[in-house]
Design an enzyme around this catalytic site. Structure first.
Site, PDB file in Angstrom:
ATOM      1  N   ASP A 191     -34.890  27.678  77.835  1.00 50.94           N
ATOM      2  CA  ASP A 191     -35.402  27.849  79.185  1.00 50.94           C
ATOM      3  C   ASP A 191     -34.651  26.863  80.075  1.00 50.94           C
ATOM      4  OD1 ASP A 191     -37.291  28.557  81.307  1.00 50.94           O
ATOM      5  OD2 ASP A 191     -38.166  26.591  80.950  1.00 50.94           O
TER       6      ASP A 191
ATOM      7  N   ASP B 259     -35.530  25.678  83.874  1.00 55.44           N
ATOM      8  CA  ASP B 259     -36.254  24.761  84.747  1.00 55.44           C
ATOM      9  C   ASP B 259     -37.192  23.853  83.960  1.00 55.44           C
ATOM     10  OD1 ASP B 259     -34.947  26.298  86.578  1.00 55.44           O
ATOM     11  OD2 ASP B 259     -36.746  27.165  87.493  1.00 55.44           O
TER      12      ASP B 259
END
Length: 268
Positions: A14, A16
């Site tokens: 992922d 952010d």
């Protein structure tokens, strides 16, 4: 007799608050404003949303609302101009917020022969340049609908929740990944399906809900806290061709913005 050809490994990251210490989309709010795409009110709304996201994370309903606001926000934006602004501002806005621990992990996975895949709900226009700068091998990201070279405000594909896990499975089929031997890294409980799809899930800077799940399931938990300038490390991590591609994209972005200077605020 069927033989499973999934023999390779991958690490799915992922973006952010996992690889970078901020929202990848909101990181470009100021350059978008300077480039004439965002209003001052839009910048302030974005900063407000980002502060809440960084402070407490985002649950499903909050993420859905943010998705709708962002899609509506970019309605009518020129695609080429948007991509040029991202390319021109990439190093300024993203380099200072990359976690050193994440880069060390990316380096380690590459050294072990693993593919690195960035998986993000943010749009491809933002995620692909960041992933290239990080030296990632593949990207899974949301796709904004376009018409006549402008964003319509709709989504063709939203890489979020269960859709991330489905995309990871599709990537495994396409590239021959053994998911039982692969890794996934995320900070959010909304990525529980993706984390559950691999044999080595890791909760990174987890929100409270994900931390509870990780503890209950015996998953590894890591806390990243050292943003580091990326440029001095880029030669170790990426091929010369990839570095050149990022540099050319930045130069093209600078040229396009200069050429279009009459259409918005001066960026100098």
């Amino acid at each position: 007799m069927h033989t499973d050809r999934r023999t390779r490994r991958a690490a799915f990251f992922d973006l952010d608050k996992t690889v970078i210490a901020t929202s990848s989309t909101m990181a470009f709010s100021t350059p978008f404003y300077r480039g004439g795409l965002l209003t001052r009110a839009g910048v302030l709304r974005g900063l407000y949303a980002q502060l809440g996201y960084l402070a407490v994370g985002a649950d499903h309903d909050q993420t859905e609302r943010m998705k709708d606001r962002l899609a509506d926000l970019v309605r009518g934006w020129d695609v080429a101009r948007t991509e040029a602004i991202v390319a021109e501002a990439l190093h300024e806005r993203i380099e200072p917020v990359v976690y050193a621990e994440a880069i060390d992990l990316i380096d380690a996975h590459h050294a072990d022969g693993d593919d690195v895949v960035v998986v993000s709900a943010s749009s491809e226009a933002v995620v692909r340049p960041i992933a290239a700068m990080l030296g990632a091998d593949h990207v899974i990201a949301s796709r904004l609908a376009t018409d006549g070279g402008r964003y319509t405000g709709d989504l063709d594909y939203y890489a979020y929740g269960p859709a991330k896990a489905e995309a990871v499975e599709e990537a495994a089929d396409r590239h021959g990944y053994d998911l039982a031997a692969s890794w996934a890294y995320s900070d959010s409980v909304t990525d529980l399906p993706m984390l559950s799809a691999v044999g080595h899930p890791v909760a990174v800077n987890p929100d409270r809900a994900l931390r509870r799940e990780a503890l209950a399931r015996g998953w590894e938990i890591r806390d990243f806290a050292r943003p580091v300038p990326l440029r001095p490390r880029i030669g170790r991590r990426t091929s010369a061709g990839l570095v050149l591609a990022v540099a050319v994209a930045g130069a093209a972005g600078w040229w396009l913005l200069r050429r279009a200077a009459g259409q918005g605020p001066d960026l100098t």
